[in-house]
Design a protein around this motif. Sequence first.
Motif, PDB file in Angstrom:
ATOM      1  N   LYS A 111       0.825  -1.211   0.000  1.00 32.44           N
ATOM      2  CA  LYS A 111       0.000   0.000   0.000  1.00 32.44           C
ATOM      3  C   LYS A 111       0.857   1.257   0.000  1.00 32.44           C
ATOM      4  CE  LYS A 111      -4.205  -1.818   2.163  1.00 32.44           C
ATOM      5  NZ  LYS A 111      -5.131  -1.701   3.323  1.00 32.44           N
ATOM      6  N   LYS A 112       2.014   1.222   0.682  1.00 37.15           N
ATOM      7  CA  LYS A 112       2.905   2.388   0.694  1.00 37.15           C
ATOM      8  C   LYS A 112       3.476   2.644  -0.697  1.00 37.15           C
ATOM      9  CE  LYS A 112       4.314   2.408   5.534  1.00 37.15           C
ATOM     10  NZ  LYS A 112       5.459   2.408   6.483  1.00 37.15           N
ATOM     11  N   LYS A 149       2.047   1.782  -3.526  1.00 38.30           N
ATOM     12  CA  LYS A 149       0.950   2.286  -4.352  1.00 38.30           C
ATOM     13  C   LYS A 149       0.656   3.755  -4.032  1.00 38.30           C
ATOM     14  CE  LYS A 149      -3.815   1.422  -5.805  1.00 38.30           C
ATOM     15  NZ  LYS A 149      -4.201   2.841  -5.699  1.00 38.30           N
ATOM     16  N   ALA A 150       0.699   4.113  -2.749  1.00 36.66           N
ATOM     17  CA  ALA A 150       0.433   5.494  -2.356  1.00 36.66           C
ATOM     18  C   ALA A 150       1.459   6.442  -2.954  1.00 36.66           C
ATOM     19  CB  ALA A 150       0.425   5.611  -0.837  1.00 36.66           C
ATOM     20  N   ASP A 209       0.789   6.707  -6.737  1.00 37.58           N
ATOM     21  CA  ASP A 209      -0.382   7.566  -7.003  1.00 37.58           C
ATOM     22  C   ASP A 209      -0.042   9.036  -6.782  1.00 37.58           C
ATOM     23  OD1 ASP A 209      -1.843   5.312  -7.562  1.00 37.58           O
ATOM     24  OD2 ASP A 209      -2.862   5.239  -5.619  1.00 37.58           O
TER      25      ASP A 209
END
Length: 220
Positions: free
Chosen positions: A153-154, A156-157, A160
């Motif tokens: 998730k990090k 991907k963050a 993004d």
Amino acid sequence: MLIAITNEKGGSGKTNIAINLAVKLSLMGDETLLIDADPQRSVDVFTDIRADSSLPLLFNSVSKIDSSLLKEIQSLKQKYDSVVIDTGGRDSSEMRQALAVCDIAIIPVIPSDLDIAVLNKMILVFEQAKIYNPNAKALIVISKASPNPFLAKKVKALRDYISEKNLDDIFLMNSIIYEREAYRNAFSLGMGVSEYCKNNENAEIDFESFFDELVKFVNN
């Protein structure tokens, strides 16, 4: 091709990328120079280990930390197919000189909140350098990412966040350089992962993906 590895935050994996890139370019047949513009002089440590291990010195290297770096680069780049510059982890004269003359700046970024904050400053510094070096381009690569799937998730963050900024001449690479023990083991033997890894180990796969994407970007 003149490539500067830059980030004003230490510990982002600049030297790891610089050394492995110089090794890979040399193995591919380029006459390569690695300029160590980092006061820690990790490149010197690497080349000393390699020499003591009786391994061939695949590339030439010099250490240069002062205001004459720019002139040194302009003089030496004519003698090599590829020049890689490893800069220190701070906003320094050496880093800004490297950005003022490079064809491509590679900015390694760890997927963390602190590194994202520093990245904003690096983007500003690169844009300032383009006043003197208008044809330069920058590649942001996610570096030292944990292979732990719970931390995806990090990554991907960060991806993004960068994509949403719609930056000119600054591109986010698809490749990710993960934190791998093989990089440390290779360094301790004076080797790049392209030499050290066998049978398509993860570190080699990561770096080959990064290298192939860089070559494709240069050739487009």
